[in-house]
Scaffold this active site. Structure first.
Site, PDB file in Angstrom:
ATOM      1  N   ASP A  24      -2.003   6.908   6.091  1.00  0.00           N
ATOM      2  CA  ASP A  24      -1.499   5.540   6.007  1.00  0.00           C
ATOM      3  C   ASP A  24      -0.684   5.103   7.215  1.00  0.00           C
ATOM      4  O   ASP A  24      -0.108   4.014   7.209  1.00  0.00           O
ATOM      5  CB  ASP A  24      -0.653   5.368   4.734  1.00  0.00           C
ATOM      6  CG  ASP A  24      -1.513   5.182   3.499  1.00  0.00           C
ATOM      7  OD1 ASP A  24      -2.571   4.537   3.612  1.00  0.00           O
ATOM      8  OD2 ASP A  24      -1.123   5.679   2.422  1.00  0.00           O
ATOM      9  N   ASP A  42      -9.523   2.518   0.882  1.00  0.00           N
ATOM     10  CA  ASP A  42      -8.420   1.871   1.602  1.00  0.00           C
ATOM     11  C   ASP A  42      -8.373   2.298   3.066  1.00  0.00           C
ATOM     12  O   ASP A  42      -7.901   1.548   3.936  1.00  0.00           O
ATOM     13  CB  ASP A  42      -7.075   2.227   0.969  1.00  0.00           C
ATOM     14  CG  ASP A  42      -7.071   2.295  -0.547  1.00  0.00           C
ATOM     15  OD1 ASP A  42      -8.095   2.699  -1.123  1.00  0.00           O
ATOM     16  OD2 ASP A  42      -6.031   1.976  -1.145  1.00  0.00           O
TER      17      ASP A  42
END
Length: 403
Positions: A123, A185
């Site tokens: 991330d 994602d």
């Protein structure tokens, strides 16, 4: 008399043509949004929220149902949402050119410099690019370049060539999966690699991003072009072991935000590569997504959850998709497809800016009614910082297109 008849016929034809033109305009512009008012509302919301958000060791994450102020969470290497608040401030500066937003954005961005060496999860793209990337591009903060290049190197270190993707998460935090995990994602983190490859970083970053996109395109989608959330690969052979979900209703259900991530990701990959296969795929994902939307174009948190009409919406998925569809529409040569996606995006933004979803007068965020992970009991019908980020990004894109 002849002159009268000619004039009468001319007037009738003119009226009929005018009616046809008006009908065409209705088809081509099925929904409108008061863009200036929507931006003005974002300004007023930030003016309320920013004076309350003074602790630089924390960042806003959510506003719980029936609450009005942001719940802040500590800045931490595992907090994937940390970059969205400074990203919002950079977009506000870009929209208004008011230097107070630039100064606030700088202050909120630079507390995350140490995150450039994150290698324990994927991330880092979400964490660094909305903050430092927008600062570089929108705020002319060229000194952010080296921080972004280091961040890209950290992200690229998680690429497994045996699998062909960047590993998501960590197995310790997600023990259900024992080998190489990739989530949908992760497509959005690729933008950091593309940027780095164009701005003095290793040229192989682009190859890594393309390979990740190709592998995900091959394995991560059903025959109807809807997305799974989590894939587990054999770390050595690259074989797909499992297709699951973490935040959707069930392993084989269609999680709406996952589909929005896919649309956004492949639109971005086409922008960065010019490879038409990614553009075609983004359209297929979009068409599948649009087929499942309710009348106001803001999806429920999962398309397959029982008693769908009674389930919560996910404004964050709506905002992500709206931003992606605006960009997607600019890449298309076919007029009907261009108008289809543009009008769908505007309809999404019109709904998001309406009283039903707007937080104006109700809470300190831009939007209400997002759902982070109902299946886990988290963030159900709340305001989410990333919903606000993609909403203001979409407004920024729409303003640029209209200007």
């Amino acid at each position: 008399m002849k002159l009268f008849l000619v004039c009468t016929v001319f007037l009738l034809v003119s009226c009929q043509n005018s009616q046809k033109n008006n009908q065409a305009n209705v088809v081509n512009d099925i929904t409108t949004i008061n863009l200036d008012e929507a931006i003005k509302n974002c300004v007023s919301q930030l003016e309320i929220a920013v004076p309350k958000l003074t602790d630089l060791t924390k960042h806003p994450r959510l506003i719980e149902t029936d609450q009005t102020e942001w719940e802040e969470v500590p800045n931490h290497r595992l907090k994937w949402t940390s970059g969205f608040y400074p990203g919002i401030l950079w977009y506000m500066y870009n929209l208004t050119k008011d230097k107070k937003w630039k100064q606030e954005a700088i202050k909120r961005t630079e507390v995350f410099e140490d995150f450039k060496t994150i290698t324990e999860h994927h991330d880092i793209g979400f964490m660094m690019f909305p903050a430092y990337g927008n600062g570089f591009e929108l705020g002319d903060k060229k000194e952010y370049k080296e921080i972004l290049l280091t961040s890209a190197a950290s992200l690229a270190s998680r690429f497994n060539p045996n699998v062909g993707t960047i590993k998501s998460w960590s197995n310790e935090l997600h023990p259900r999966w024992q080998q190489h995990i990739t989530i949908i994602d992760n497509m959005l983190n690729l933008e950091l690699l593309f940027w780095a490859a164009k701005n003095g970083g290793d040229s192989n970053y682009k190859n890594i991003a393309i390979k990740h996109a190709e592998t995900t395109m091959e394995n991560h989608f059903r025959d109807d072009f809807t997305s799974w959330h989590v894939l587990e690969y054999d770390s050595i052979s690259g074989k797909v072991l499992n297709r699951h979900t973490k935040q959707g209703y069930a392993d084989d259900s269609r999680w709406s935000r996952g589909q929005a991530w896919g649309i956004y990701g492949y639109t971005m990959v086409y922008r960065e590569t010019g490879d038409k296969k990614f553009l075609d795929f983004a359209q297929k994902l979009t068409d599948a997504y649009l087929n499942y939307l309710p009348d106001d174009y803001i999806p429920h948190w999962d398309f397959d959850v029982p008693n769908l009409d009674n389930e919560e919406r996910d404004a964050s998925a709506g905002a992500i998709a709206a931003s992606a569809l605006l960009e997607l529409s600019t890449f298309l040569e076919d007029k009907n497809s261009k108008e289809k996606y543009y009008n769908a995006a505007v309809k999404m933004l019109s709904s998001l800016s309406s009283d039903k979803y707007s937080a104006v007068g109700k809470a300190d965020s831009f939007l209400l009614h997002s759902t982070g992970a109902k299946s886990l009991g988290w963030e159900i019908d709340v305001a989410l910082i990333y919903a606000d980020y993609y909403y203001i990004e979409a407004l920024n894109r729409l303003k640029k297109m209209r200007d």
